[in-house]
Design an enzyme around this catalytic site. Structure first.
Site, short mmCIF file in Angstrom:
data_model
loop_
_atom_site.label_atom_id
_atom_site.label_comp_id
_atom_site.label_asym_id
_atom_site.label_seq_id
_atom_site.Cartn_x
_atom_site.Cartn_y
_atom_site.Cartn_z
N GLY A 181 0.78 -1.24 0.00
CA GLY A 181 0.00 0.00 0.00
C GLY A 181 0.80 1.29 0.00
O GLY A 181 0.26 2.35 0.28
N GLY A 182 2.08 1.21 -0.35
CA GLY A 182 2.92 2.43 -0.38
C GLY A 182 2.40 3.47 -1.36
O GLY A 182 2.27 4.66 -1.03
N ASP A 198 -5.20 -5.73 -5.70
CA ASP A 198 -4.09 -6.67 -5.55
C ASP A 198 -4.68 -8.01 -5.13
O ASP A 198 -5.76 -8.06 -4.52
CB ASP A 198 -3.09 -6.17 -4.49
N ASP A 236 2.11 -1.08 -10.40
CA ASP A 236 3.43 -1.51 -9.92
C ASP A 236 3.42 -3.03 -9.78
O ASP A 236 4.10 -3.60 -8.93
CB ASP A 236 3.71 -0.83 -8.56
N LYS A 265 8.91 -4.14 -15.11
CA LYS A 265 9.99 -4.87 -14.41
C LYS A 265 10.63 -5.87 -15.35
O LYS A 265 9.93 -6.64 -16.00
CB LYS A 265 9.40 -5.58 -13.19
C1 LIG Z 1 6.23 -4.32 -5.93
S1 LIG Z 1 4.76 -4.86 -5.22
C2 LIG Z 1 3.82 -3.38 -5.20
C3 LIG Z 1 4.22 -2.44 -4.12
C4 LIG Z 1 3.25 -1.30 -3.97
N1 LIG Z 1 3.26 -0.40 -5.13
C5 LIG Z 1 3.52 -0.48 -2.73
O1 LIG Z 1 3.85 0.70 -2.87
O2 LIG Z 1 3.39 -1.00 -1.63
C6 LIG Z 1 4.02 -5.77 -6.51
C7 LIG Z 1 2.62 -6.25 -6.22
O3 LIG Z 1 2.09 -6.83 -7.42
C8 LIG Z 1 1.10 -7.74 -6.98
N2 LIG Z 1 0.61 -8.59 -8.06
C9 LIG Z 1 1.25 -9.59 -8.71
N3 LIG Z 1 0.41 -10.13 -9.64
C10 LIG Z 1 -0.75 -9.44 -9.56
C11 LIG Z 1 -1.98 -9.50 -10.27
N4 LIG Z 1 -2.18 -10.40 -11.22
N5 LIG Z 1 -2.96 -8.63 -9.94
C12 LIG Z 1 -2.77 -7.71 -8.96
N6 LIG Z 1 -1.62 -7.61 -8.26
C13 LIG Z 1 -0.63 -8.46 -8.56
C14 LIG Z 1 1.79 -8.48 -5.85
O4 LIG Z 1 0.85 -9.13 -5.02
C15 LIG Z 1 2.54 -7.35 -5.15
O5 LIG Z 1 1.80 -6.87 -4.06
#
Ligand SMILES: C[S@@+](CC[C@H](N)C(=O)[O-])C[C@H]1O[C@@H](n2cnc3c(N)ncnc32)[C@H](O)[C@@H]1O
Length: 303
Positions: A181-182, A198, A236, A265
């Site tokens: 949640g950042g 998410d 993200d 990424k």
């Molecule tokens: C780098 S983290 C995001 C960090 C977030 N922006 C923050 O500031 O806290 C990547 C996120 O992508 C999510 N993710 C991966 N595949 C996903 C999908 N198909 N749908 C939604 N979220 C997904 C993961 O669960 C993870 O929480």
């Protein structure tokens, strides 16, 4: 070399090889993270800072080096890959340049900031103009270690600061891949309404904030029509670049989104084919942020 037009590029920590590969045959010299390449500045991805008009200057002493820099302009940032003690002594003789962390949100510094390095005891490489307003392109923020649930928020702070465009109070933001949640926290603190998506849950402290609607599902299964008009789409998500591209295309085609900011990424190699496809979308720009790792941030703002 002195008569030939050239440019110096400062690679991000750990990404010198990507920068060298990007510049190809133009590369002349490499001084740790500083890559000298023939020709005018190129729009490269893998550089924290570009020295736009570099030149060599012979110096006789520490005092002479400081005098010659001051004669060009007031503000200077040093990049030292060697000769650290001598570089520090020169810096001490230059006007003070603030090294305070950036307080988000804030405007970009307006004063020009040059860069210099000591190549040899008596040889400076200097550039009065650089692409970044911060020393060595480092966007170092005054961190919030209490409210932010992860350090990912620094990427969002940096791109919004670089763009000088911030979601406004009352705007609707969709945050895909939002957990923990950042980014959602950044958007909520700016006063926006946030729809966070998410597969994993938000940190309880973020989920409890007002103006946040959380949807526990895959972002790829979400149809734009289910959400409706949004002012901003943020993503993200950890996924292959190809998948991120398809998601972006779906949202662009829907016509329901005004602005998009998405992390792309890379697993191994930088996927330039995907980057090129993203850049074909009108009004696109792309950055390797100081706070990005092996990933880039693609932006598409309304025209
Ligand atoms: C780098 S983290 C995001 C960090 C977030 N922006 C923050 O500031 O806290 C990547 C996120 O992508 C999510 N993710 C991966 N595949 C996903 C999908 N198909 N749908 C939604 N979220 C997904 C993961 O669960 C993870 O929480």
């Amino acid at each position: 070399m002195t008569d030939q037009q050239f440019t110096a590029y400062l690679a991000p920590e750990g990404f010198v090889h990507e920068l060298i590969a990007e510049l190809g045959e133009a590369v002349d010299d490499v001084y740790d993270r500083l890559v000298i390449a023939a020709g005018a500045p190129q729009p490269v991805l893998w550089a924290d800072n570009v020295w736009l008009n570099p030149r060599f200057i012979k110096v006789e002493s520490i005092g002479d080096a400081a005098q010659k820099l001051k004669a060009l302009q007031r503000n200077w940032a040093n990049y030292a890959f060697d000769l650290h003690r001598r570089s520090n002594l020169i810096t001490e003789k230059l006007p003070h340049v603030s090294a305070k962390p950036i307080k988000f949100p804030c405007p970009l510094p307006a004063a020009p900031l040059g860069s210099w390095t000591l190549l040899e005891n008596d040889l400076l490489l200097v550039s009065p103009a650089c692409s970044s307003p911060y020393p060595n392109g480092a966007y170092i923020f005054e961190e919030n270690k209490i409210d932010a649930p992860s350090r990912a928020y620094l990427k969002l702070w940096e791109i919004l600061t670089r763009l000088q465009k911030f979601p406004k109070a009352g705007e609707t933001c969709l945050d895909l891949g939002a957990c923990p949640g950042g980014w959602t926290w950044v958007l909520q603190t700016l006063g926006a309404r946030v729809i966070s998506v998410d597969k994993a849950p938000l940190a309880p402290s973020i989920a409890a904030l007002p103006n946040i609607e959380y949807r526990q599902q895959s972002a790829f299964g979400l149809k734009p029509e289910e959400i409706g008009r949004v002012d901003w789409l943020f993503s993200d998500i950890i996924c292959y670049p190809e998948r991120a591209l398809r998601l972006i295309e779906t949202w662009k085609k829907s016509g329901l989104v005004r602005n998009i900011v998405s992390t792309i990424k890379f697993q191994g190699k930088t996927e330039y084919d995907i980057i090129n496809k993203l850049m074909e979308i009108p009004n696109s720009s792309i950055y390797h942020l100081y706070n990005n790792k092996h990933e880039v941030t693609w932006v598409n703002l309304e025209g």
